[in-house]
Design a protein around this motif. Structure first.
Motif, PDB file in Angstrom:
ATOM      1  N   THR A   1      59.182  57.475  65.616  1.00 41.04           N
ATOM      2  CA  THR A   1      58.044  58.074  64.926  1.00 41.04           C
ATOM      3  C   THR A   1      57.756  57.510  63.542  1.00 41.04           C
ATOM      4  OG1 THR A   1      59.443  59.886  64.142  1.00 41.04           O
ATOM      5  CG2 THR A   1      58.209  60.250  66.161  1.00 41.04           C
ATOM      6  N   PHE A   2      58.768  57.286  62.720  1.00 43.18           N
ATOM      7  CA  PHE A   2      58.503  56.886  61.343  1.00 43.18           C
ATOM      8  C   PHE A   2      58.317  55.390  61.148  1.00 43.18           C
ATOM      9  CE2 PHE A   2      60.653  60.933  59.753  1.00 43.18           C
ATOM     10  CZ  PHE A   2      59.447  61.551  59.584  1.00 43.18           C
ATOM     11  N   ILE A   3      59.064  54.574  61.865  1.00 37.97           N
ATOM     12  CA  ILE A   3      58.971  53.126  61.653  1.00 37.97           C
ATOM     13  C   ILE A   3      57.565  52.595  61.922  1.00 37.97           C
ATOM     14  CG2 ILE A   3      59.779  50.891  62.516  1.00 37.97           C
ATOM     15  CD1 ILE A   3      62.589  52.101  62.546  1.00 37.97           C
ATOM     16  N   PRO A   4      56.883  53.001  63.000  1.00 37.20           N
ATOM     17  CA  PRO A   4      55.510  52.492  63.165  1.00 37.20           C
ATOM     18  C   PRO A   4      54.560  52.975  62.069  1.00 37.20           C
ATOM     19  CG  PRO A   4      56.074  54.009  64.928  1.00 37.20           C
ATOM     20  CD  PRO A   4      57.319  53.753  64.160  1.00 37.20           C
ATOM     21  N   TRP A   5      54.764  54.186  61.539  1.00 38.05           N
ATOM     22  CA  TRP A   5      53.921  54.664  60.437  1.00 38.05           C
ATOM     23  C   TRP A   5      54.139  53.819  59.189  1.00 38.05           C
ATOM     24  CZ3 TRP A   5      49.779  57.342  60.939  1.00 38.05           C
ATOM     25  CH2 TRP A   5      49.652  58.290  61.953  1.00 38.05           C
ATOM     26  N   ILE A   6      55.391  53.466  58.939  1.00 39.37           N
ATOM     27  CA  ILE A   6      55.696  52.634  57.776  1.00 39.37           C
ATOM     28  C   ILE A   6      55.081  51.245  57.965  1.00 39.37           C
ATOM     29  CG2 ILE A   6      57.568  51.498  56.516  1.00 39.37           C
ATOM     30  CD1 ILE A   6      59.260  54.042  57.194  1.00 39.37           C
ATOM     31  N   GLY A   7      55.237  50.660  59.144  1.00 39.37           N
ATOM     32  CA  GLY A   7      54.647  49.349  59.414  1.00 39.37           C
ATOM     33  C   GLY A   7      53.129  49.364  59.306  1.00 39.37           C
ATOM     34  N   LEU A   8      52.516  50.420  59.828  1.00 40.18           N
ATOM     35  CA  LEU A   8      51.061  50.557  59.747  1.00 40.18           C
ATOM     36  C   LEU A   8      50.615  50.672  58.293  1.00 40.18           C
ATOM     37  CD1 LEU A   8      48.503  50.816  61.489  1.00 40.18           C
ATOM     38  CD2 LEU A   8      48.887  53.279  61.500  1.00 40.18           C
ATOM     39  N   SER A   9      51.331  51.436  57.515  1.00 43.43           N
ATOM     40  CA  SER A   9      50.990  51.607  56.096  1.00 43.43           C
ATOM     41  C   SER A   9      51.075  50.284  55.338  1.00 43.43           C
ATOM     42  CB  SER A   9      51.922  52.624  55.443  1.00 43.43           C
ATOM     43  OG  SER A   9      51.805  53.864  56.059  1.00 43.43           O
ATOM     44  N   PHE A  10      52.161  49.530  55.559  1.00 38.85           N
ATOM     45  CA  PHE A  10      52.300  48.241  54.886  1.00 38.85           C
ATOM     46  C   PHE A  10      51.214  47.264  55.314  1.00 38.85           C
ATOM     47  CE2 PHE A  10      56.865  49.296  54.021  1.00 38.85           C
ATOM     48  CZ  PHE A  10      56.765  49.210  52.641  1.00 38.85           C
ATOM     49  N   ARG A  11      50.873  47.267  56.593  1.00 37.28           N
ATOM     50  CA  ARG A  11      49.842  46.341  57.075  1.00 37.28           C
ATOM     51  C   ARG A  11      48.477  46.685  56.480  1.00 37.28           C
ATOM     52  NH1 ARG A  11      49.461  42.028  56.811  1.00 37.28           N
ATOM     53  NH2 ARG A  11      47.459  41.316  57.511  1.00 37.28           N
ATOM     54  N   ILE A  12      48.144  47.966  56.439  1.00 33.73           N
ATOM     55  CA  ILE A  12      46.868  48.386  55.845  1.00 33.73           C
ATOM     56  C   ILE A  12      46.835  48.042  54.359  1.00 33.73           C
ATOM     57  CG2 ILE A  12      45.480  50.409  55.237  1.00 33.73           C
ATOM     58  CD1 ILE A  12      46.263  51.571  57.982  1.00 33.73           C
ATOM     59  N   TYR A  13      47.953  48.268  53.665  1.00 36.36           N
ATOM     60  CA  TYR A  13      48.035  47.918  52.242  1.00 36.36           C
ATOM     61  C   TYR A  13      47.812  46.417  52.048  1.00 36.36           C
ATOM     62  CZ  TYR A  13      50.034  47.145  47.624  1.00 36.36           C
ATOM     63  OH  TYR A  13      50.232  46.761  46.331  1.00 36.36           O
TER      64      TYR A  13
ATOM     65  N   ILE B   1      46.192  44.384  54.024  1.00 41.92           N
ATOM     66  CA  ILE B   1      44.784  44.076  54.321  1.00 41.92           C
ATOM     67  C   ILE B   1      43.891  44.450  53.146  1.00 41.92           C
ATOM     68  CG2 ILE B   1      42.818  44.764  55.762  1.00 41.92           C
ATOM     69  CD1 ILE B   1      44.820  44.907  58.113  1.00 41.92           C
ATOM     70  N   LEU B   2      44.168  45.590  52.528  1.00 38.47           N
ATOM     71  CA  LEU B   2      43.377  46.018  51.372  1.00 38.47           C
ATOM     72  C   LEU B   2      43.531  45.062  50.185  1.00 38.47           C
ATOM     73  CD1 LEU B   2      43.880  49.887  51.494  1.00 38.47           C
ATOM     74  CD2 LEU B   2      41.831  48.583  52.105  1.00 38.47           C
ATOM     75  N   LYS B   3      44.645  44.370  50.119  1.00 40.59           N
ATOM     76  CA  LYS B   3      44.848  43.384  49.056  1.00 40.59           C
ATOM     77  C   LYS B   3      44.172  42.057  49.379  1.00 40.59           C
ATOM     78  CE  LYS B   3      48.321  43.256  46.591  1.00 40.59           C
ATOM     79  NZ  LYS B   3      49.386  43.260  45.677  1.00 40.59           N
ATOM     80  N   GLY B   4      43.531  41.950  50.553  1.00 36.44           N
ATOM     81  CA  GLY B   4      42.760  40.765  50.895  1.00 36.44           C
ATOM     82  C   GLY B   4      43.414  39.838  51.901  1.00 36.44           C
ATOM     83  N   ASN B   5      44.550  40.189  52.431  1.00 36.69           N
ATOM     84  CA  ASN B   5      45.237  39.337  53.394  1.00 36.69           C
ATOM     85  C   ASN B   5      44.903  39.811  54.813  1.00 36.69           C
ATOM     86  OD1 ASN B   5      46.897  37.523  54.617  1.00 36.69           O
ATOM     87  ND2 ASN B   5      48.801  38.537  54.022  1.00 36.69           N
ATOM     88  N   TYR B   6      43.746  39.396  55.315  1.00 34.63           N
ATOM     89  CA  TYR B   6      43.283  39.820  56.634  1.00 34.63           C
ATOM     90  C   TYR B   6      43.150  38.621  57.547  1.00 34.63           C
ATOM     91  CZ  TYR B   6      40.393  41.850  60.297  1.00 34.63           C
ATOM     92  OH  TYR B   6      39.912  42.267  61.513  1.00 34.63           O
ATOM     93  N   ASP B   7      43.735  38.716  58.733  1.00 38.47           N
ATOM     94  CA  ASP B   7      43.626  37.671  59.747  1.00 38.47           C
ATOM     95  C   ASP B   7      42.802  38.241  60.906  1.00 38.47           C
ATOM     96  OD1 ASP B   7      43.878  35.655  61.580  1.00 38.47           O
ATOM     97  OD2 ASP B   7      46.040  35.888  61.863  1.00 38.47           O
ATOM     98  N   PRO B   8      41.562  37.773  61.102  1.00 38.71           N
ATOM     99  CA  PRO B   8      40.699  38.356  62.130  1.00 38.71           C
ATOM    100  C   PRO B   8      41.207  38.156  63.555  1.00 38.71           C
ATOM    101  CG  PRO B   8      39.631  36.464  61.117  1.00 38.71           C
ATOM    102  CD  PRO B   8      40.894  36.722  60.349  1.00 38.71           C
ATOM    103  N   ASN B   9      42.121  37.230  63.762  1.00 44.11           N
ATOM    104  CA  ASN B   9      42.653  37.016  65.109  1.00 44.11           C
ATOM    105  C   ASN B   9      43.819  37.929  65.433  1.00 44.11           C
ATOM    106  OD1 ASN B   9      40.826  34.930  65.650  1.00 44.11           O
ATOM    107  ND2 ASN B   9      42.154  33.431  64.659  1.00 44.11           N
ATOM    108  N   GLU B  10      44.702  38.152  64.481  1.00 48.33           N
ATOM    109  CA  GLU B  10      45.923  38.909  64.745  1.00 48.33           C
ATOM    110  C   GLU B  10      45.873  40.363  64.282  1.00 48.33           C
ATOM    111  OE1 GLU B  10      48.650  38.030  66.479  1.00 48.33           O
ATOM    112  OE2 GLU B  10      47.521  36.231  67.002  1.00 48.33           O
ATOM    113  N   ASP B  11      45.222  40.661  63.180  1.00 48.16           N
ATOM    114  CA  ASP B  11      45.271  42.016  62.627  1.00 48.16           C
ATOM    115  C   ASP B  11      44.716  43.103  63.543  1.00 48.16           C
ATOM    116  OD1 ASP B  11      46.757  41.605  60.359  1.00 48.16           O
ATOM    117  OD2 ASP B  11      45.020  41.062  59.147  1.00 48.16           O
TER     118      ASP B  11
END
Length: 76
Positions: free
Chosen positions: A13-25, A27-37
């Motif tokens: 339950t918690f590990i995917p939430w942590i991974g999702l949070s880091f990935r969204i953070y 992306i918000l900093k500008g590191n977005y990959d339209p193929n993989e994200d």
């Protein structure tokens, strides 16, 4: 709850939430990959939300704040 039951709860339950949070953070900093994200966000989102809802629907913790060990993700 035994340590192994708690570990499974954290992993499912918690590990995917942590991974999702880091990935969204990230992306918000500008590191977005339209193929993989989109794939990563979908996988983490479905995993995090899905298992959290399953955990809640089956009663995750009983009234005595312990796991009843009826399901594989509640192993003790």
């Amino acid at each position: 709850m035994t340590p192994s039951g708690f570990g499974i709860y954290i992993a499912v339950t918690f590990i995917p939430w942590i991974g999702l949070s880091f990935r969204i953070y990230d992306i918000l900093k500008g590191n977005y990959d339209p193929n993989e994200d989109p794939k990563i966000l979908t996988l983490l989102g479905v995993w995090a939300i899905g298992f959290t809802l399953i955990w809640i629907l089956v009663g995750g913790f009983s009234d005595s704040n312990s796991i009843d060990c009826r399901y594989w993700w509640q192993l003790c």
